[in-house]
Design a protein around this motif. Structure first.
Motif, PDB file in Angstrom:
ATOM      1  N   ILE A 138    -108.815  94.467 -35.293  1.00  0.00           N
ATOM      2  CA  ILE A 138    -109.135  93.036 -35.422  1.00  0.00           C
ATOM      3  C   ILE A 138    -109.485  92.451 -34.062  1.00  0.00           C
ATOM      4  O   ILE A 138    -110.461  91.683 -33.925  1.00  0.00           O
ATOM      5  CB  ILE A 138    -107.961  92.272 -36.062  1.00  0.00           C
ATOM      6  N   THR A 167    -104.337  99.449 -36.203  1.00  0.00           N
ATOM      7  CA  THR A 167    -103.498  98.278 -36.521  1.00  0.00           C
ATOM      8  C   THR A 167    -103.387  97.330 -35.350  1.00  0.00           C
ATOM      9  O   THR A 167    -103.275  96.118 -35.534  1.00  0.00           O
ATOM     10  CB  THR A 167    -102.102  98.735 -36.960  1.00  0.00           C
ATOM     11  N   GLN A 168    -103.401  97.855 -34.124  1.00  0.00           N
ATOM     12  CA  GLN A 168    -103.319  96.979 -32.955  1.00  0.00           C
ATOM     13  C   GLN A 168    -104.677  96.505 -32.468  1.00  0.00           C
ATOM     14  O   GLN A 168    -104.817  95.381 -31.977  1.00  0.00           O
ATOM     15  CB  GLN A 168    -102.629  97.707 -31.766  1.00  0.00           C
ATOM     16  N   GLU A 170    -108.310  88.019 -43.158  1.00  0.00           N
ATOM     17  CA  GLU A 170    -109.128  87.326 -42.148  1.00  0.00           C
ATOM     18  C   GLU A 170    -110.214  86.523 -42.866  1.00  0.00           C
ATOM     19  O   GLU A 170    -111.223  87.068 -43.309  1.00  0.00           O
ATOM     20  CB  GLU A 170    -109.747  88.342 -41.179  1.00  0.00           C
ATOM     21  N   LEU A 218    -107.008  95.850 -43.535  1.00  0.00           N
ATOM     22  CA  LEU A 218    -106.767  95.088 -42.306  1.00  0.00           C
ATOM     23  C   LEU A 218    -107.558  93.774 -42.291  1.00  0.00           C
ATOM     24  O   LEU A 218    -107.109  92.778 -41.708  1.00  0.00           O
ATOM     25  CB  LEU A 218    -107.143  95.934 -41.085  1.00  0.00           C
ATOM     26  N   GLY A 246    -108.672 101.509 -45.482  1.00  0.00           N
ATOM     27  CA  GLY A 246    -107.802 101.004 -44.414  1.00  0.00           C
ATOM     28  C   GLY A 246    -108.404  99.807 -43.707  1.00  0.00           C
ATOM     29  O   GLY A 246    -107.705  98.835 -43.396  1.00  0.00           O
ATOM     30  N   ILE A 247    -109.718  99.857 -43.448  1.00  0.00           N
ATOM     31  CA  ILE A 247    -110.380  98.721 -42.797  1.00  0.00           C
ATOM     32  C   ILE A 247    -110.364  97.500 -43.723  1.00  0.00           C
ATOM     33  O   ILE A 247    -110.099  96.377 -43.272  1.00  0.00           O
ATOM     34  CB  ILE A 247    -111.827  99.100 -42.417  1.00  0.00           C
TER      35      ILE A 247
END
Length: 526
Positions: A503, A499-500, A415, A411, A407-408
Motif C-alpha cells: 500500500i 503487508t508492510q 482502500e 490488501l 492477496g493484492i
C-alpha cells in the motif's frame, strides 16, 4: 533388336581383347576403352587367381602399374599373405555365384578395397572382378561409430546427473523448506486450537510462524532463481551475468571482474542461455579445480561473432579426452554441444598459470542492439492532465498466480481511493489491458509466462503508454533497482514484504515518487 545381333554383342563383350597376347595392355575397341576409363577397378581372372585382363583403375587400387604385370601374373602376389586364403575361397565361390569381400592394401598408406567376384558371362572357368576403394567410407563409418558411442556416453551421463540433481534438490527441500514448513504448520495449528482461550504467548507464536514462512519463501526464491534467472529472459545476458557475478563472489569468496561492451545485443534465448550456462559452469570449475582466487569474465564483439572468455589464474588441467575439466559432470563436450547447435565453437587454453575458456557464437543480421542500461524517463507527471480528487485510481494487477492476485485484492479491499480495474495473467495480456483500460498503475509480476515483467514494461513504454509501473516480485537480487529504473519502472515491492510495503509503495508511485522495497523489510521511499 534381332537375336543374331544380340548374340554378336555378347560374343564381343565376352572377348574384350586378346587376353593371352595383350595381358596388362589396354585392348583395342570402343568397349575396351570404355572399361579402361572406369573409376571402378575391373579384372578378369581364373578361379585360382591368374589375371587375364585388368583395366588401369584395378592396377592403381592394387598399387601396381602395367609394367609390374606380366603374362600369367597371379593376384596372390599383390595381396598380403594373410589375406590370400579368404580371398582364394571367395574367388572359388565367385566362379559359381556373386561373392563380395574386402582386402587391405598397404601401398600409399593402408587402404580398404571392396571386391566383388562373379561368373564372367559364358566363359568357362573365368570370373569377373570389380574393385572399389572404400577407405574414406570406412574411416567415416568408424568416426560415426565413435561419435555415436561418445554421444551415448554423454547422454547416459546427463541422465545420471539429472537424477543426482533431483536427489539433491529433494534432499535440500526436505531438510530445509520441508522442516520449516512443518514447524510453521505446528505453530499455526496450536494457535488455531487455542484461539478462543486466553494465551499470552499467542502473538509471539504467530510472529514466529510468520518468520518461519518468510524463511521458507526466501529459500524457495533462491532455489528458483538459481535454476533459471528470469532476468535472462527479460533483460538479457548482460543483466543476468551482472546479477550472477555479484552472487557468485559473495558465495565463493572469489573475486570476479566482468567486462561487457556497452552495445551488447540481445541474442536468441537459446544463445543467451548457452552462454550464461557456460559461464556458470566454468566458474563452478574455478571453485572445484582451479584454486584461483580471481577470475575474469569478458565479452567481446566482432563484426560477425560474439566471444565470451572466462579466465582464471589457478592450476591448469589435463586437456586429453576424458580428463581434467568437467562441466557439471559432462565434460568439455557438454560445452561444445551447447555451442555446436548454434553454429559456434569452443576454445580451451590451459597451463600452469591458469585456464581460459573461450566460447564463440555467430551474430546474425536480426540481432538488435538493445543495451540493458537504457532509461528515458518521461516528464509525464508534469504533463498529465489533473484528475478530480474524488476519482479512485485504477490499478491493473498482473500475476500468473491466482493466489497472488487474491492477496493484492485483499490488501486493497479497504482502500476507498484505490480500485482494481482489471487483472492479467501474463505479459501479453497485460499489454492488451493497459491499452484498453488505461490504468493509473500497473502492479507487475517479474517472472511470468508470455513475457516477464520487464519485457511487459518495455513493451508498454515503447508503445508510448504512461501508467505508473510497480514491479511485484518474489525474486530479488543486487542491482534490481538499477534494472527497474532502466526499464522505466517506478519501483518494486518484494512479495514477502507485501503487508508492510504494497500500500505504501502504491501511494508513493501514484504521487510521482519512486519506491523500492528491501529484503529486510526496511523499505524506503525515494
Amino acid at each position: 533388336m534381332s537375336r543374331a545381333r544380340s548374340k554378336k554383342i555378347r560374343r564381343e563383350e565376352r572377348l574384350p581383347g586378346d587376353w593371352n597376347g595383350h595381358f596388362g595392355k589396354s585392348a583395342d575397341g570402343p568397349l575396351s576403352s570404355l572399361i579402361d576409363s572406369l573409376a571402378v577397378g575391373v579384372a578378369v581372372a581364373t578361379p585360382d587367381g591368374h589375371l587375364l585382363y585388368t583395366n588401369s583403375r584395378f592396377l592403381e587400387l592394387l598399387g601396381q602399374s602395367s609394367r609390374n604385370i606380366s603374362s600369367g601374373s597371379n593376384l596372390k602376389s599383390f595381396v598380403a599373405a594373410a589375406s590370400w586364403p579368404p580371398l582364394q575361397e571367395a574367388m572359388s565361390h565367385g566362379a559359381v555365384e556373386t561373392t563380395e569381400g574386402e582386402i587391405k592394401v598397404s601401398e600409399n598408406g593402408l587402404r580398404t578395397i571392396r571386391v566383388s567376384f562373379s561368373p564372367f558371362l559364358n566363359a568357362p572357368a573365368t570370373i569377373k572382378i570389380t574393385a572399389t576403394d572404400i577407405t574414406d567410407l570406412v574411416k567415416a563409418q568408424s568416426a560415426l561409430s565413435l561419435s555415436k558411442d561418445s554421444m551415448n556416453s554423454l547422454s547416459s551421463r546427463v541422465l545420471e546427473l539429472q537424477d543426482e540433481e533431483r536427489r539433491r534438490l529433494a534432499r535440500d527441500l526436505h531438510d530445509t523448506v520441508g522442516q520449516e514448513i512443518v514447524v510453521a504448520l505446528m505453530t499455526l495449528d496450536t494457535i488455531a486450537r487455542t484461539w478462543d482461550k486466553p494465551d499470552p504467548n499467542a502473538r509471539r507464536n504467530l510472529l514466529e510462524a510468520v518468520d518461519w514462512l518468510r524463511k521458507v519463501e526466501s529459500e524457495i526464491r533462491t532455489f528458483s532463481y538459481l535454476l533459471h534467472p528470469p532476468l535472462l529472459d527479460d533483460m538479457g545476458l548482460a543483466s543476468a551475468l551482472s546479477w550472477y557475478m555479484e552472487g557468485f563472489s559473495k558465495r565463493s569468496g572469489i573475486s570476479v571482474q566482468l567486462s561487457l561492451p556497452e552495445n551488447l545485443p540481445r541474442l536468441s534465448l537459446q544463445a543467451e542461455t548457452a552462454l550464461f550456462r557456460i559461464t556458470q559452469e566454468s566458474l563452478s570449475n574455478v571453485i572445484r579445480h582451479s584454486r584461483s582466487k580471481q577470475a575474469w569474465v569478458r565479452i567481446v564483439l566482432a563484426p560477425n561473432n560474439l566471444k565470451l572468455s572466462i579466465r582464471d589464474e589457478g592450476r591448469g588441467f589435463d586437456q586429453t579426452p576424458h580428463a581434467g575439466l568437467a562441466l557439471s559432470g559432462v565434460g568439455i563436450e557438454g560445452m561444445r554441444g551447447r555451442l555446436r547447435s548454434l553454429g559456434g565453437n569452443l576454445d580451451l587454453r590451459s597451463g600452469p598459470h591458469g585456464t581460459e575458456v573461450v566460447a564463440s557464437v555467430p551474430l546474425h543480421a536480426g540481432d538488435a542492439i538493445r543495451p540493458d542500461s537504457v532509461r528515458a524517463r518521461r516528464q509525464r507527471e508534469s504533463e498529465a492532465t489533473p484528475v478530480s480528487a474524488g476519482r479512485a485510481k485504477g490499478i491493473l494487477i498482473v500475476d500468473d498466480h491466482e493466489v497472488a492476485r487474491k492477496g493484492i485484492r485483499f490488501l486493497l479491499n479497504e482502500e476507498d481511493d484505490l480500485e482494481i480495474c482489471g487483472e492479467a495473467q501474463d505479459g501479453l495480456e497485460a499489454f492488451d489491458k493497459v491499452q484498453r483500460l488505461s490504468p493509473d498503475l500497473v502492479i507487475l509480476d517479474l517472472n511470468m509466462p508470455g513475457g516477464g515483467g520487464f519485457s511487459a514494461a518495455n513493451r508498454i513504454r515503447n508503445a508510448g503508454l504512461t501508467p505508473k509501473i510497480l514491479i511485484y516480485t518474489t525474486h530479488t537480487f543486487p542491482g534490481l533497482e538499477r534494472i527497474a529504473r532502466a526499464a522505466d519502472c517506478d519501483g518494486f515491492v518484494v512479495k514477502a514484504n507485501a503487508t508492510q510495503d504494497l500500500i505504501r509503495g502504491i501511494r508513493a508511485v501514484l504521487r510521482g515518487e519512486e519506491f523500492y522495497s528491501s529484503l529486510n523489510s526496511k523499505a524506503q521511499t525515494v
